[in-house]
Write a protein that holds these residues in place. Structure first.
Motif, mmCIF file in Angstrom:
data_model
loop_
_atom_site.group_PDB
_atom_site.id
_atom_site.type_symbol
_atom_site.label_atom_id
_atom_site.label_comp_id
_atom_site.label_asym_id
_atom_site.label_seq_id
_atom_site.Cartn_x
_atom_site.Cartn_y
_atom_site.Cartn_z
ATOM 1 N N GLN A 23 0.831 -1.205 0.000
ATOM 2 C CA GLN A 23 0.000 0.000 0.000
ATOM 3 C C GLN A 23 0.869 1.260 0.000
ATOM 4 N N ARG A 24 1.855 1.304 0.901
ATOM 5 C CA ARG A 24 2.733 2.481 0.992
ATOM 6 C C ARG A 24 3.535 2.680 -0.282
ATOM 7 N N ASP A 25 4.026 1.584 -0.843
ATOM 8 C CA ASP A 25 4.810 1.689 -2.079
ATOM 9 C C ASP A 25 3.965 2.240 -3.224
ATOM 10 N N LYS A 26 2.724 1.742 -3.337
ATOM 11 C CA LYS A 26 1.847 2.209 -4.413
ATOM 12 C C LYS A 26 1.459 3.670 -4.201
ATOM 13 N N LEU A 27 1.244 4.063 -2.947
ATOM 14 C CA LEU A 27 0.917 5.463 -2.654
ATOM 15 C C LEU A 27 2.065 6.373 -3.050
ATOM 16 N N SER A 28 3.294 5.953 -2.770
ATOM 17 C CA SER A 28 4.471 6.751 -3.140
ATOM 18 C C SER A 28 4.574 6.904 -4.651
ATOM 19 N N LEU A 29 4.324 5.823 -5.389
ATOM 20 C CA LEU A 29 4.372 5.889 -6.849
ATOM 21 C C LEU A 29 3.255 6.773 -7.399
ATOM 22 N N LEU A 30 2.084 6.692 -6.792
ATOM 23 C CA LEU A 30 0.959 7.544 -7.207
ATOM 24 C C LEU A 30 1.303 9.012 -7.001
ATOM 25 N N GLN A 31 1.892 9.349 -5.869
ATOM 26 C CA GLN A 31 2.278 10.736 -5.595
ATOM 27 C C GLN A 31 3.303 11.218 -6.616
ATOM 28 N N GLN A 32 4.244 10.348 -6.964
ATOM 29 C CA GLN A 32 5.248 10.718 -7.971
ATOM 30 C C GLN A 32 4.596 10.974 -9.324
ATOM 31 N N LEU A 39 -0.451 17.416 -12.256
ATOM 32 C CA LEU A 39 -1.911 17.374 -12.181
ATOM 33 C C LEU A 39 -2.473 18.409 -11.224
ATOM 34 N N GLY A 40 -1.648 18.892 -10.313
ATOM 35 C CA GLY A 40 -2.091 19.889 -9.347
ATOM 36 C C GLY A 40 -1.139 19.940 -8.175
ATOM 37 N N LEU A 41 -1.460 20.790 -7.233
ATOM 38 C CA LEU A 41 -0.640 20.947 -6.035
ATOM 39 C C LEU A 41 -1.050 19.901 -5.007
ATOM 40 N N SER A 50 -3.944 8.705 12.454
ATOM 41 C CA SER A 50 -3.108 7.507 12.473
ATOM 42 C C SER A 50 -3.750 6.371 11.682
ATOM 43 N N HIS A 51 -5.065 6.468 11.438
ATOM 44 C CA HIS A 51 -5.799 5.414 10.734
ATOM 45 C C HIS A 51 -5.973 5.713 9.243
ATOM 46 N N VAL A 52 -6.136 6.984 8.899
ATOM 47 C CA VAL A 52 -6.352 7.371 7.502
ATOM 48 C C VAL A 52 -5.473 8.566 7.167
ATOM 49 N N VAL A 53 -4.644 8.407 6.154
ATOM 50 C CA VAL A 53 -3.813 9.504 5.662
ATOM 51 C C VAL A 53 -4.528 10.142 4.482
ATOM 52 N N LYS A 54 -4.667 11.468 4.502
ATOM 53 C CA LYS A 54 -5.424 12.160 3.473
ATOM 54 C C LYS A 54 -4.552 13.178 2.745
ATOM 55 N N TYR A 55 -4.793 13.311 1.451
ATOM 56 C CA TYR A 55 -4.122 14.315 0.636
ATOM 57 C C TYR A 55 -5.159 15.002 -0.243
ATOM 58 N N ASN A 56 -4.928 16.276 -0.509
ATOM 59 C CA ASN A 56 -5.738 17.045 -1.442
ATOM 60 C C ASN A 56 -4.878 17.466 -2.618
ATOM 61 N N TYR A 58 -4.823 20.310 -5.498
ATOM 62 C CA TYR A 58 -5.463 21.589 -5.815
ATOM 63 C C TYR A 58 -5.166 22.015 -7.247
ATOM 64 N N TYR A 59 -6.175 22.642 -7.847
ATOM 65 C CA TYR A 59 -6.021 23.288 -9.157
ATOM 66 C C TYR A 59 -6.691 24.645 -9.076
ATOM 67 N N ALA A 60 -5.916 25.706 -9.293
ATOM 68 C CA ALA A 60 -6.440 27.082 -9.247
ATOM 69 C C ALA A 60 -7.195 27.349 -7.942
ATOM 70 N N GLY A 61 -6.665 26.839 -6.846
ATOM 71 C CA GLY A 61 -7.245 27.102 -5.537
ATOM 72 C C GLY A 61 -8.419 26.222 -5.167
ATOM 73 N N THR A 62 -8.817 25.317 -6.059
ATOM 74 C CA THR A 62 -9.945 24.408 -5.812
ATOM 75 C C THR A 62 -9.439 22.979 -5.703
ATOM 76 N N ILE A 63 -10.020 22.198 -4.793
ATOM 77 C CA ILE A 63 -9.636 20.795 -4.676
ATOM 78 C C ILE A 63 -10.124 20.033 -5.902
ATOM 79 N N LEU A 64 -9.176 19.491 -6.654
ATOM 80 C CA LEU A 64 -9.491 18.752 -7.868
ATOM 81 C C LEU A 64 -9.882 17.311 -7.530
ATOM 82 N N PHE A 65 -9.088 16.687 -6.664
ATOM 83 C CA PHE A 65 -9.422 15.354 -6.169
ATOM 84 C C PHE A 65 -8.710 15.112 -4.856
ATOM 85 N N THR A 66 -9.145 14.083 -4.136
ATOM 86 C CA THR A 66 -8.574 13.748 -2.838
ATOM 87 C C THR A 66 -8.083 12.302 -2.855
#
Length: 313
Positions: A23-32, A39-41, A50-56, A58-66
């Protein structure tokens, strides 16, 4: 007949893993991949735990996806014992906001991520999908009704109006508790899209939300999605008096079957969804891939379609 269009709005993809290292390895590759493709900031969400790690993203100040990365307890199909299932969930909330630049950025990002998943042969599944019918008229000229009701679900009275963030909304199902809404297989509502998005033209949206429990059974079954949408009828009335007359006639029946729907003449008011939109969308997310020159390629659907290329940034 009034102009109306079928759209795909919210889409959530989920990747499942047997252990946290993969899971961690795939998340790292996805972030890369997100960073390489611009695709955005990408930023960590302050609500991570500690149970769920979240990322946003952003595109032009709006959340594009999470992106949510976490774990849940599920029953093992063989042993029937509870085991940990690790997941990465990628959610695009708003592929059709009617804001052209934002919608294009959302669509391109979705295709770019699906292309990476398909090219790396990473299994993913749908856990949420919103199908919308947008009607170019006032909220008060549209009526939505479920003609194929579930026995264990409560429904609001026809055309009852609630308000969500001061926006007039008709919720078809009566889910008073958040837990009920979350656990539902599907739910639908009608609302003033223009007011929600601050648009300078009139749009009323009917939206059907297909949730995780729906896709646990149906996965990528396009026909099941179309059949679910067909349980609801969206109707346009040229004036509110005619609409109210039909509502009064409807309310005279204790049980409304397809026969009563026909007697009421609802078919002449119905706005039909376009199943080709759903079929083409499902085809694209399953077939898009990363080309030889790192372009994002959607294969031809038929001789009448053209390939779509998104150039490498």
């Amino acid at each position: 007949m009034v102009k109306h269009e079928t759209h795909i709005d919210t889409v959530t993809l989920q990747l499942d893993f047997d252990n946290t290292k993969v899971q961690r390895d795939k998340l790292s590759l996805l972030q890369q991949w997100i960073t390489i493709r611009n695709l955005g900031l990408l930023e960590s969400d302050c609500n991570s735990s500690s149970h769920v790690v979240k990322y946003n993203v952003y595109y032009a100040g709006t959340i594009l996806f999470t992106i949510h990365s976490g774990s849940t307890r599920i029953k093992d199909k063989l042993t029937n014992e509870l085991v940990n299932q690790y997941y990465i969930r990628i959610r695009f909330a708003g592929l059709k906001s009617h804001k052209q630049r934002q919608d294009k950025a959302s669509y391109d990002a979705l295709m770019t991520i699906c292309a990476w998943l398909n090219t790396t042969r990473t299994n993913f599944r749908l856990v949420e999908l919103d199908v919308a019918i947008d009607v170019n008229c006032s909220f008060y000229n549209v009526l939505a009704v479920c003609i194929n009701k579930s026995a264990n679900v409560l429904y609001n009275p026809l055309n009852s109006i609630q308000y969500y963030d001061s926006i007039p909304t008709t919720y078809i199902e009566d889910y008073k508790k958040e837990e009920q809404r979350k656990d539902a297989v599907l739910r639908a509502y009608l609302y003033n899209k223009s007011a929600k998005e601050g648009l300078d033209f009139v749009v009323t949206r009917f939206e059907l939300k297909l949730q995780n429990r729906f896709f646990l059974k149906n996965e990528f079954d396009t026909n099941s999605i179309i059949n679910a949408l067909d349980r609801y009828w969206v109707m346009y009335f040229a004036n509110e008096i005619e609409k109210e007359r039909k509502i009064c006639e409807y309310n005279k029946y204790k049980i409304v079957t397809t026969r009563e729907i026909d007697r009421l003449g609802f078919r002449s008011y119905r706005l039909y969804p376009n199943p080709a939109v759903i079929k083409e969308f499902m085809r694209q997310i399953k077939s898009v891939y990363v080309g030889f020159y790192w372009d994002i390629v959607i294969p031809l659907a038929s001789p009448n379609y053209k390939n779509h290329f998104f150039k490498k940034n």
